[in-house]
Write a protein that holds these residues in place. Structure first.
Motif, PDB file in Angstrom:
ATOM      1  N   MET A   1      37.098  46.195  46.499  1.00 40.64           N
ATOM      2  CA  MET A   1      37.962  45.528  45.457  1.00 40.64           C
ATOM      3  C   MET A   1      38.022  44.690  44.146  1.00 40.64           C
ATOM      4  N   LYS A   2      38.312  44.604  42.689  1.00 45.67           N
ATOM      5  CA  LYS A   2      37.747  44.397  41.578  1.00 45.67           C
ATOM      6  C   LYS A   2      38.427  42.320  42.061  1.00 45.67           C
TER       7      LYS A   2
ATOM      8  N   SER B   1      41.439  44.936  34.786  1.00 47.86           N
ATOM      9  CA  SER B   1      40.057  45.436  34.873  1.00 47.86           C
ATOM     10  C   SER B   1      39.746  44.812  36.444  1.00 47.86           C
ATOM     11  N   VAL B   2      40.635  43.849  36.638  1.00 47.47           N
ATOM     12  CA  VAL B   2      40.387  43.756  38.623  1.00 47.47           C
ATOM     13  C   VAL B   2      41.887  43.867  39.501  1.00 47.47           C
ATOM     14  N   ASP B   3      41.818  43.355  40.625  1.00 44.67           N
ATOM     15  CA  ASP B   3      43.136  43.899  41.570  1.00 44.67           C
ATOM     16  C   ASP B   3      44.140  42.884  41.645  1.00 44.67           C
ATOM     17  N   LEU B   4      43.256  41.413  41.524  1.00 48.56           N
ATOM     18  CA  LEU B   4      43.356  39.520  41.864  1.00 48.56           C
ATOM     19  C   LEU B   4      42.693  38.521  41.228  1.00 48.56           C
TER      20      LEU B   4
ATOM     21  N   VAL C   1      48.891  40.687  37.099  1.00 50.88           N
ATOM     22  CA  VAL C   1      47.987  40.797  38.401  1.00 50.88           C
ATOM     23  C   VAL C   1      47.840  39.623  38.935  1.00 50.88           C
TER      24      VAL C   1
ATOM     25  N   ALA D   1      42.626  38.599  49.260  1.00 44.49           N
ATOM     26  CA  ALA D   1      42.775  39.766  49.630  1.00 44.49           C
ATOM     27  C   ALA D   1      42.782  40.675  50.588  1.00 44.49           C
TER      28      ALA D   1
END
Lengths: 361, 361
Positions: free
Chosen positions: B1-2, B60-63, B83, B285
């Motif tokens: 996860m990013k 570029s990230v998930d959260l 996001v 997350a």
């Protein structure tokens, strides 16, 4: 302090996680573009024999250490010209060659299985005649996780075995009817101060470590410390070294040493006052060593091939996930779980929970 | 996860150290080239209002989460379009403005010092007449570590005080004759599950946190949990939030909340089963929360301005160094030490050892 690490796998990654809070910066030399230590420092993407990259590392760090011992001797010698290297070249030379290693045990009076140097099929035939079967044939260098070895049970297994292992220098080891496998992780400082972690009891599956359980007041702790102490002293060793033993009726037989942080010591991240990773860095940096005392009852389970779903692993009480961020691949070590519990009964129950998760993954 | 983190200081650094073993990757947005989280992830070197950089992070990230609350509201709103952002915009809006914060406490029936909104010197004069002296005047936003505030003891202090604090919106708070300061750190998951760490008793020097000692069965734990629970519920909060209280005869008065991991929770890295950093990441997350139970008896001492010599800090038994890798500067938080001991008596002795080291540095 700037630390150079030869290798950028999970051991390098865990070294960086332990050393960053000490104010250390990390540079990894690793030819793999996806080396999993890479997000935690500077990654020199080059081969271990790339003298330009080695020179660049030597010039940008205060000292160099290793996350694995199978580097060319020339690499160590080259680096040593420019920068302090720990553990020293001689320790690596011996630990990465099973013949030198076993000869050292013999010299130091440490019991070890019967062994013989094998440079040809004729050597092997003679050694089998002397040592008997079953026996284990292993390449002298580059073996790990059960790779580079072959169990010889009957005369047919012996035929052509030298060629089968690549016609490279090997040793033959007599088979030891062991009751268990234990390992001892120790750290020795530049000043010779030495500390030992509690023995861990290890279970392997297919030659790969599966489970390590930290022991409490193991009856063979003192004996293991005596043996490992002799090795550390002889090598004037600096850093963490792991010694794997076969447990036999009332004693120990030396299997092998690893001149680095070791899989069977991963439980120390949560399970010891100061982890093997932090203690290795303290030692090579000339800093005071940390306590190797246990915190609670601990065990480590490897995730091989794949890591179960994060939410399932961390939902287990007392469970700490270490996902190495590596691509999943059969047989590959991609993570581990540490369990730290208040008592041995709880620990046993938690081990069963993690094992069930792995079985159902 | 990013994971994207707004801010790349020591809190971001410790988030990355906690999240990397969970298999998380980190991207930090920070305008400082020497942001100390930078070695542990990707560093977007840009201002918090740089929409191009924010867009780049979002993609570029998930959260996205925050290591500090003093970011422009527009930043949060902008990111939220692309996001998931935790904690949510509304939590940040309230927590970063002392007027909104205190009004929330009042609305929720949580005792807090008398307070008034100050938009001018005339407002201040009227508020002083109503609340009395001594009182504390604070800027509504951007205050931290004793900055952006002024204690008003006598009428002369009141004259021109509004201009002195920059003629920005402020609040005036009645002085509370407190006997101590405590803080409660909690984590709340996306599903509303909430866990509380033990109260920590805090000592400040010159407005900056100096020492936090984790308590055991504090008589005000349940009351503090009740108050903090109301806030978390009301904000439908996700992540770690810290609530600072004044301890008064038989009760608590709310001082302020911080919608993030908090300095008074740093002891949880070694001193709790699962640290505030890991629990914050688990919460944002959507992962199961970790145990907030203590492991031994713990305290945290800040290193302000400089970190004593590494070899001296780590030579202290039970002491864990956290050097943030920041340039030393008077008044700057550059590191901390966590102590984890088996009993309170040993802890007290160790605190004295670290304090002596700081005094002699």
């Amino acid at each position: 302090m700037k630390i150079g690490v030869i290798g950028g796998g999970q051991l390098g990654r865990m070294l960086a996680l332990a050393g960053t809070p000490l104010g250390m910066d990390f540079t990894f030399l690793d030819p793999a573009p996806d080396a999993c230590a890479s997000p935690l420092g500077t990654h020199l993407l080059a081969g271990y024999d790339d003298s330009q990259a080695l020179r660049q590392m030597a010039e940008s760090v205060d000292l160099v250490t290793f996350e694995f011992e199978n580097v060319p001797a020339e690499t160590v010698a080259f680096l040593s010209q420019f920068v302090p290297v720990y553990p020293a070249a001689d320790s690596l030379r011996i630990a990465r060659d099973r013949w030198f290693e076993k000869s050292l045990f013999k010299e130091l009076g440490i019991p070890t299985p019967a062994f013989a140097d094998i440079q040809s099929q004729a050597d092997l035939d003679a050694a089998v005649a002397a040592i008997g079967l079953p026996a284990v044939m292993k390449t002298r260098t580059m073996g790990y996780d059960g790779k580079g070895q072959k169990v010889l049970r009957q005369p047919e297994d012996v035929q052509g075995a030298f060629a089968e292992l690549g016609s490279v220098p090997c040793i033959l080891e007599g088979f030891v009817p062991f009751t268990g496998e234990v390992s001892l992780v120790a750290v020795r400082g530049r000043d010779g101060e030495t500390r030992f972690y509690p023995l861990s009891h290890n279970t392997h599956v297919g030659g790969v470590l599966n489970l390590s359980v930290a022991s409490s007041t193991h009856p063979l702790q003192a004996l293991a410390e005596d043996y490992l102490g002799r090795v550390l002293e002889k090598l004037d060793y600096v850093g963490v070294l792991a010694f794997e033993f076969f447990e036999i009726e009332g004693g120990l037989k030396a299997n092998e040493i690893a001149p680095r942080v070791h899989n069977s010591g991963h439980w120390t991240i949560e399970g010891a006052e100061c982890s093997q990773f932090e203690n290795h860095l303290r030692a090579v940096a000339g800093l005071p060593l940390g306590s190797t005392a246990k915190v609670g009852e601990s065990a480590m389970l490897n995730f091989i091939g794949s890591v179960p779903a994060t939410e399932q692993v961390i939902a287990i009480e007392n469970c700490h996930l270490h996902d190495y961020g590596k691509a999943f691949k059969p047989g590959r070590k991609v993570g581990h779980a540490t369990l730290r519990c208040q008592d041995a009964t709880t620990l046993k129950a938690r081990i069963a929970e993690v094992e069930a998760l792995i079985a159902n993954a």
